[in-house]
Each structure stands twice: as C-alpha cells, then as structure tokens.
Write an enzyme that holds these catalytic residues in place. Structure first.
Site, short mmCIF file in Angstrom:
data_model
loop_
_atom_site.label_atom_id
_atom_site.label_comp_id
_atom_site.label_asym_id
_atom_site.label_seq_id
_atom_site.Cartn_x
_atom_site.Cartn_y
_atom_site.Cartn_z
N GLY A 47 0.86 -1.24 -0.05
CA GLY A 47 0.05 0.05 -0.12
C GLY A 47 1.02 1.49 -0.07
O GLY A 47 2.10 1.17 0.04
N LYS A 48 0.17 2.45 -0.21
CA LYS A 48 1.16 3.50 -0.10
C LYS A 48 -0.02 4.82 -0.08
O LYS A 48 -1.17 4.71 -0.66
CB LYS A 48 1.85 3.97 -1.26
CG LYS A 48 3.22 4.77 -1.07
CD LYS A 48 3.97 3.96 -0.12
CE LYS A 48 5.48 4.79 -0.23
NZ LYS A 48 6.52 4.14 0.24
N GLY A 49 0.36 5.86 0.46
CA GLY A 49 -0.59 7.18 0.64
C GLY A 49 0.25 8.41 0.83
O GLY A 49 1.40 8.38 0.86
#
Ligand code: NAD
Length: 434
Positions: free
Chosen positions: A116-118
């Site tokens: 994931g990444k944000g």
C-alpha cells in the site's frame, strides 16, 4: 492521471513516470516467467484507491484544501503495508506505483503483507506544527474506513515520522472508541514502537553486503567499502559493516565525501554527528578534522573500494557516473539509486548489484515486527528483534542469490520473479471472487 492501454499488447501504461516504470518492470518480469496473462492483468491494477480532500484551517484563519490518497495495490498475502508521504509531487498514480513496489517488497521479504502507499500533496516544511497536526488528523479520519490492523497498516515515509503516526493513531482510536496500536507502525519506541527499528534498514543492507561476501567467498576483514549518505540507512549500514570487520574507506552526506584509505572510524563519525553543534544542512560538515580528506560528494563513486553502498538518493548511478565506479559490488540501500541504463552497463562489466527491494527491506520487515508485537501486546528484546531480522534477510538473500545463479539472471530479475511468484500463486489459489 491518464490511464493508457497500449495498443497491440492491451497492457497498461501511465503518464506518471513512477507508475509507468513499475508497470514496465512488472510486465518484463511476468513475461520472463511466463506468468498466466489473467494474473498479469489482475496484478497490474491496484485493488483499491481512495482520493480524499483534506480541508485544513490555517493559523491565519483561512482554509486550505489539500489532496490526499491511499492506495492498496494488493491484499492477497495479508493487510497492505506502506508509508504515508507528504510531498508536492504526491499523486494518486505515484501512490499506485509505490504501492505496487511495496507488494513485491513485502512478498520478497517473506512477511504476510500486501502493498500500500498514501500521501498528501503538500510542502509540509511550510506548515506550522498545529497546521500539520490538523492536516494529519483530518487525513487520518478520511482514510480510516480502509485502514486497520487486518486491512491496511500505514507507516511513515518522506516528511512524516513518529509524531504523524501518533496523531493518526490517536484520531482513529477516538473514532473507534478503543485502543488500536497495530493500526500503523513507525510509532515512537516509548509508545508502542519497536526497539531495533531505527537500525533495521541499515542492518538489512549490511547483512545483504555480508551475505554477498559469503556467497563470493570473500573475507569481510579484507574488504573495503564506501557508503553514500550518512542518514538513517547509511550510518547504520556503515557501522554494522565495520563491526563485521569491513574497512569503510569513505562516507558522505550533502556536505561532501570524507575519505581515508586506511579506514574511517564510524563510531567516531556517529559521535561527531551527535555532538557537533554547527550542523546545518549536513551533519558531517567539518569531519575532515577527524583524520580524513574531504572531497566533492559525487566523487565517492570513483573511489577505490570493493563495495559501494548508495544509501542517499535515487539515480546516483546513471549513464554518466556508472563508468566511473571502481567497486565490483553494489548494495542498494536507497530506493532506485541505479538507472536501468547504468544497471545494464554495470552488469555487462561484471558488477553484481543487490536490488533495493531486497537490500532495504529491513525497514518493512522491522515494521512487521512492530505490528506483531502490538498484536501480541508484548515487547521483544532488541536481541530477539535483531536476530529475527538478520535470519529473514539471510534467508531472502539466499533465495534471490540461488535463483540468480541457477538461471544466470541478475539479482534484480531474480528478486522480481521470487516476489511476483509468491503473490501470483496466492491470487491464483484464492480465486477471483471478491
Ligand atoms: P535520511 O534523510 O535519514 O538520510 C539521507 C542521507 O543522504 C543524509 O545523510 C543526507 O545528507 C544524504 N544525502 C542527501 N543528498 C546527498 C548527496 N547528494 N550525496 C551524498 N549524500 C546525500 O534518509 P534515509 O532514511 O537514510 O533514506 C535514504 C534512502 O533510503 C532513501 O532513498 C529512502 O527512500 C531509502 N529507504 C529508507 C528506509 C528507512 O527505513 N529509512 C527504508 C527503505 C528505503
């Protein structure tokens, strides 16, 4: 972001360079391993992506609305894992590319996570602490519906750290009405963080270097190395290598390269860095006083040494600098320090590269250990943490090295194949029903 489908191949392209590169690397490895086209299609898309607006009341009473994102590329192996970054070039497409890279890194790392990444598009250095807090808490509240210890576990990344993690955790705990420390990692040690995490990425990179020496029959006490970058990754890489007997002949940071062919005392460099009051924009400024020569920063690449550990920036080994490299081994502590052209040149010239998503995976493996301890409600000792970390890294290194040797491919190709295979096998087993 324009999402493009390439004519003829039907494959996905992006006008975001990072996502496009991630897709190309994935397709190239998938073709090499003859991955079923159905699995190729599934894995080329993120499972879930949310775009959020983040309205913030500024200190002057005005309101500014920032753009935020959270992407889950894959949850096939377990909860998605990846950082939250604050930077002006953050976009949904960039987060998607970075989330895909996290999927491969977690898979190769042998840990039960997807990728994931944000992030938020902002220049956080221009915000006051109060503005940063309001922005972080609102962002945390807006991504809360998809974050959780068994769904998506964020961590710090560029321009975020323990303070931001505590703000997000506190906000979400208050929304939930109960305590939830395993919801994210990278928390301060005194507040559900893990002892050992600070050194974990450097320990992983150093371990990869030492394993490569073992695989090549090299005695660490006869090996010289240069380490570019003396921040979190570079400083501990250098220290742990030196403890294993390796002679560190040069270290560098934004102020320049510090060189001594007889070896630099890394403990002294730590002491200097921690006590030098005149450190502005580079912590080793003035370190030449400690028995070494100061030369320009980028000249570290051309110094005589067996190993080069780039632990600072991306793209430092490029088509111009690669021909200057004297080292025969490169261990990528930083993310993407070698451009594809440089890698081709170096490989043709017999240089062995340990790819970033193996060499710097100590960070995410260490985050997994923090999460595991939070779920247990129990803290490990530093020794337990380090032993488990080193064991996993050695195991992962072996997997990548053996496949590369058996199949006569680069370690990067081997790492991709190993990483993608684990995810693809599970996606295939779990089936399509969502
Ligand atoms: P950091 O900010 O702690 O340190 C960066 C270091 O690089 C500093 O010493 C800085 O002075 C130096 N530097 C910057 N520009 C330089 C230049 N032109 N020449 C020489 N030195 C230069 O960052 P970090 O956490 O050590 O991260 C370094 C790299 O490793 C980044 O690519 C990061 O994405 C990657 N990485 C970090 C972690 C982690 O856990 N910290 C995990 C995975 C990957």
């Amino acid at each position: 972001m324009a999402d493009l489908i390439e004519e003829g191949t039907g494959r996905r392209r992006s006008d975001n360079e990072l996502l496009d590169t991630a897709l190309r690397d994935f397709y190239s490895a998938a073709d090499y391993m003859h991955l079923d086209e159905k699995l190729v299609s599934i894995l080329s898309f993120a499972e879930r992506r949310i775009d959020v607006s983040v309205p913030v009341e500024m200190d002057d009473g005005s309101v500014q609305v920032f753009k935020g994102y959270r992407v889950q590329h894959s949850t096939a192996l377990g909860p998605s894992k990846g950082g939250i970054r604050y930077a002006m070039d953050v976009t949904g497409a960039e987060c998607e590319g970075l989330a895909m890279l996290m999927t491969w890194k977690c898979s190769l790392g042998g840990i039960p996570y997807g990728g994931g990444k944000g992030g938020i598009k902002c220049d956080s250095t221009k915000l006051s602490k109060k503005e940063r807090e309001r922005m972080t808490r609102t962002y945390g509240a807006r991504i809360a519906p998809i974050v959780g210890r068994w769904s998506d576990v964020p961590a710090p990344d560029m321009y975020t750290g323990g303070q931001e993690m505590v703000w997000i955790m506190d906000t979400i705990c208050k929304m939930l009405g109960h305590f939830e420390p395993a919801i994210l990692t990278g928390k301060p040690i005194g507040y559900w963080g893990a002892i050992g995490r600070t050194e974990a990425t450097g320990r992983g990179a150093a371990t990869c270097g030492l394993e490569l020496m073992k695989a090549r029959g090299l005695d660490p006490s006869k090996i010289t190395a240069t380490v570019q970058g003396f921040g979190n990754v570079g400083s501990y890489t250098a220290q742990i290598l030196q403890q294993a007997g390796v002679k560190i002949v040069a270290i560098s940071d934004t102020t320049g390269t510090y060189y001594n062919p007889n070896g630099i005392n890394i403990d002294k460099a730590f002491e200097y860095m921690n006590t030098n009051p005149a450190q502005r924009g580079g912590k080793l400024r003035g370190f030449e006083k400690e028995n070494c020569e100061k030369i320009p920063g980028d000249e570290i690449i051309g110094l005589d040494a067996d190993f080069f550990f780039p632990c600072a920036l991306q793209g430092v080994l490029n088509k111009d600098s690669a021909p200057k490299l004297k080292a025969k081994y490169v261990v990528e502590g930083a993310n993407s320090p070698t451009t594809p052209e440089a890698e081709e040149y170096l490989t043709d010239n017999g240089v062995i590269l340990v790819p970033d998503f193996l060499a710097n995976s100590g960070g995410v493996i260490g985050s997994y250990f923090e999460w595991a301890q939070n779920l247990q409600g129990w803290s490990w000792t530093e020794e337990e943490y380090n032993t488990r970390l080193v064991d996993l890294i050695k195991n992962n290194f072996c997997k990548v090295w053996n496949y590369a040797e058996e199949n006569k491919v680069t370690m990067r190709r081997s790492a991709y194949v190993n990483a993608i295979k684990r995810v693809a096998d599970v996606v295939d087993m779990r089936g399509l029903y969502l």
